[in-house]
Design a protein around this motif. Sequence first.
Motif, PDB file in Angstrom:
ATOM      1  N   SER A 736      -3.448 -95.806  56.985  1.00  0.00           N
ATOM      2  CA  SER A 736      -2.964 -95.640  58.197  1.00  0.00           C
ATOM      3  C   SER A 736      -2.353 -94.408  56.995  1.00  0.00           C
ATOM      4  O   SER A 736      -1.438 -95.441  55.795  1.00  0.00           O
ATOM      5  CB  SER A 736      -1.597 -96.264  58.771  1.00  0.00           C
ATOM      6  OG  SER A 736      -2.936 -97.094  60.137  1.00  0.00           O
ATOM      7  N   LYS A 738       1.387 -91.765  56.408  1.00  0.00           N
ATOM      8  CA  LYS A 738       2.792 -90.964  56.793  1.00  0.00           C
ATOM      9  C   LYS A 738       2.879 -90.446  55.681  1.00  0.00           C
ATOM     10  O   LYS A 738       2.863 -89.597  54.418  1.00  0.00           O
ATOM     11  CB  LYS A 738       3.686 -91.574  57.172  1.00  0.00           C
ATOM     12  CG  LYS A 738       5.152 -90.565  57.538  1.00  0.00           C
ATOM     13  CD  LYS A 738       6.534 -91.304  58.471  1.00  0.00           C
ATOM     14  CE  LYS A 738       6.003 -92.261  59.246  1.00  0.00           C
ATOM     15  NZ  LYS A 738       6.054 -91.349  60.328  1.00  0.00           N
ATOM     16  N   ASP A 763      -1.108 -87.306  64.642  1.00  0.00           N
ATOM     17  CA  ASP A 763      -0.516 -87.450  65.802  1.00  0.00           C
ATOM     18  C   ASP A 763      -0.784 -88.637  67.211  1.00  0.00           C
ATOM     19  O   ASP A 763      -0.780 -87.768  67.859  1.00  0.00           O
ATOM     20  CB  ASP A 763       0.285 -86.430  65.449  1.00  0.00           C
ATOM     21  CG  ASP A 763       1.347 -86.869  64.258  1.00  0.00           C
ATOM     22  OD1 ASP A 763       1.643 -87.636  63.987  1.00  0.00           O
ATOM     23  OD2 ASP A 763       1.753 -85.319  64.193  1.00  0.00           O
ATOM     24  N   ASP A 787       1.468 -88.781  61.083  1.00  0.00           N
ATOM     25  CA  ASP A 787       1.020 -90.278  60.967  1.00  0.00           C
ATOM     26  C   ASP A 787      -0.440 -89.359  61.186  1.00  0.00           C
ATOM     27  O   ASP A 787      -0.705 -88.742  61.980  1.00  0.00           O
ATOM     28  CB  ASP A 787       1.588 -90.754  62.414  1.00  0.00           C
ATOM     29  CG  ASP A 787       3.504 -91.365  61.895  1.00  0.00           C
ATOM     30  OD1 ASP A 787       3.567 -91.524  60.947  1.00  0.00           O
ATOM     31  OD2 ASP A 787       3.716 -91.166  63.492  1.00  0.00           O
TER      32      ASP A 787
END
Length: 826
Positions: A736, A738, A763, A787
């Motif tokens: 993951s 950002k 997202d 994201d």
Amino acid sequence: MDTGLETTNTKKKITEKSWYVPVVMFLSAYLMYVIAVLPILIKRGMPFFYYGDYNVQQIPFYILAHRAVRNGQFFWNWNVDLGGTMFGDFAFYLWGSPFFWLTTLFPESAIPFMMPFLMALKYAVSATCAYLYIRKYVHKYTYAMIGGYLYAFSGFNACNIVFNHFTDAVAFFPLFLLAFDNLMNVPAKEDGKFKFAGKPFVLFALMTAFMSIVNYYFFFGQVVFLVIYFVIRYVDLEDKEIVAVRFGRAFTAGVVGVLFAGFFLMQAFVGVQGNTRLDNYINGYDMLVYPSEKLLFDIVKSLSMLPDIIGKGTLFYTGTVKNASLAAYIPLFGISGVIAFFLQNKKKKTWQKTLITVCAVIAVVPVLNAAFSMFNSSYYARWFYMPILIMCLMTSMAAERGKSIQMKKGAVAAVIMFLFFVFVYLLPSKNDKGDIVFFNMTENVHIFFKDLLWSSILSFMLLVTIFLIPKRFKFEQKMFEEKKVRMHISFRDHLVLGIVIVSCVLSTYVPIVNGSSIISDRGKEKWQNQMLFNKVNVDQSSFCRGEVDSTSTNYDMVWGIPSIHCFLSTVPSEIFDFLDGAAGITRTVETNIPVNRAGIRSILSARYYMENEQVSKNRLFNDGEGTEGYSFRDNQDGFDVFENSNYIPMGFAYDYYITEDEWGDLDPADYDYELARVLILSTEDAAKYADSLGMEEMKSEELSNASLTYSKFTEECKKRAQTACTSFTTDTYGFSAKTANLEEGRLVFFSVPATEGFSCTVDGQDTDIVKADYGLMAIPVPAGVHDIRVTYTPEGFKAGLAMSIVGAALLVIYSIYTLKIIKKND
């Protein structure tokens, strides 16, 4: 040819009260290996230290895989090269090994200390399984035991201690062959009707599944051997119907077994598909003749004396056999039992004689030899353990006849073969100056002398055993004459068994000593203190990679630091593609980036370099000749730690791209800095993504006319770092991230192999993954903060699971139907 029923030999009952013998075999073989390695453990202490791949692959792999299991990391692992799957990376080494899974019951700290005892366990299983196969062909259990010991302690196993995982396949192969025989021996018909094979069918299918999981590479060779075995032993052209039934049973059971193992095999297969080592096929003259005529002599030598160890050949040594596992010595007997068997059955056609003759022909014809390793162009003798099992069987059968004239001739022939190689060593030769010299025919002289000495002792023991031990001792004769006892197993049998046990221990002890002596006690102390008992600690609060020098390969794997220096053959093919295409680096078994490549290190998020100041003799970084941008940080446990000022965190964006066609016009080695400025894309992906995201294209001519200087390169690294993700979190299912606040839409680059099985959302919206830099990952992201979630679902997972379900269902249905038939007949 066999008729389908057991041979005359297999009808002969083994000595009474033999039910306990397998237990004795197991325990005694375990103890024998421990005794063989014990002098090294006493002299050098624990943990056991060997050399080569054992130290820098086997133990690190066990520790990493053990840690992965304990942490629930069953899929993607971030501490193996640039990342890879546990199935793909380790199926060849340990992921399917029951011995490895046994270690997961113990703490990680126990792994290095368990390794020699784990190998003892493998030897015990080898000896026991070989005993179970051979006992069908001999009268006395002592000679089945002899055959089992000879197989487990053969030169092949001793040579391959450095390749710890090879012994897994060797250990269980006799059971696989036994299951095959049992299936073949089921009558084709009963009362004129086709007969279901019943339990033997199910057992062979299960053994097929098991062996394919233990090691898929060795399983391929086993299938080839079984085909040859079937043709030689069970094909009777006078009864084609029986042949068809036998083949149908074996083929069907094999397919069901592979289906049952599908969940494992499919994930292992897709993990290595595209690996360049698999595409390296034998061709041309290499199919017909070996590169050096020395190899044929080396093959014969491997039958005649104690084995060379991997990478340290002696007489007739060439680089071709460096990692070939060329070893076939049978403790004490050498080739004598096989010769005796041929003489004892001179006028009788036996499948053993035919099979060994065919194997001998295969061994000397390169393309036939290569068939056991998927026709790889590299020379391997890693299938020799299978004919060795048959040779041990022949030796047991020949030796059981006692002090026969054939055994005497075999012993003399075996000793003469050994003396021939002694004679070769004594031949005069020329040195580099052109002068005639003696005793210069071998490499690794100290290892050869040990092999020569102990092979001489074993040859002497063979002559004593065959010529001087009487057929029957006086006290035995008296007991027989007085009819006080009926001696099924004579004192001579036990004496020969004892000599074999001693010979097996010696035959394993010598290669262990040879391998262990390569590295000094000081080297062992540094290895265990620097790799196992201590670790280099660096800042890993955000994801980054490190790198150790060549003296400490895979140490960072044990420390838990992701690394760009990795010694592992079976990494994802995308890593090979990236290194070759983007960097011009040809990877074989190791990712080892040249020291002058600052650009590739930066885009791979390589932050640290650990140079072993206690061991390394060529300390480039300490001498200021290391990669540009690295500066000394501190010293930990004998390692100088350097930090990369041009380090770029994971997940960064480019302003420029270049197509693969344009990049292909350049020499990547000369444009390493440019990797920090341009993203390499296929023409199709460039048109689809880069142009729409506003990235500018650069041509090869532009790079040639205005290539980056080091100062400009550092500026580009800073620009990329400013666009890097603000967070990057990994797990066994992917990662993951950002993104930074991107002013415009961009392709965000992640130095992760873009293997099949990865999917992406931005997202929460499904997004394509673009293959960039020939094999790594880029994700199209619009302007702003977003994201990213990249999820790994192993390719082959669903298909493999479906295969296993189908295979299991077929086995269950077949078993139920078989039970119904049995009850009906009762």
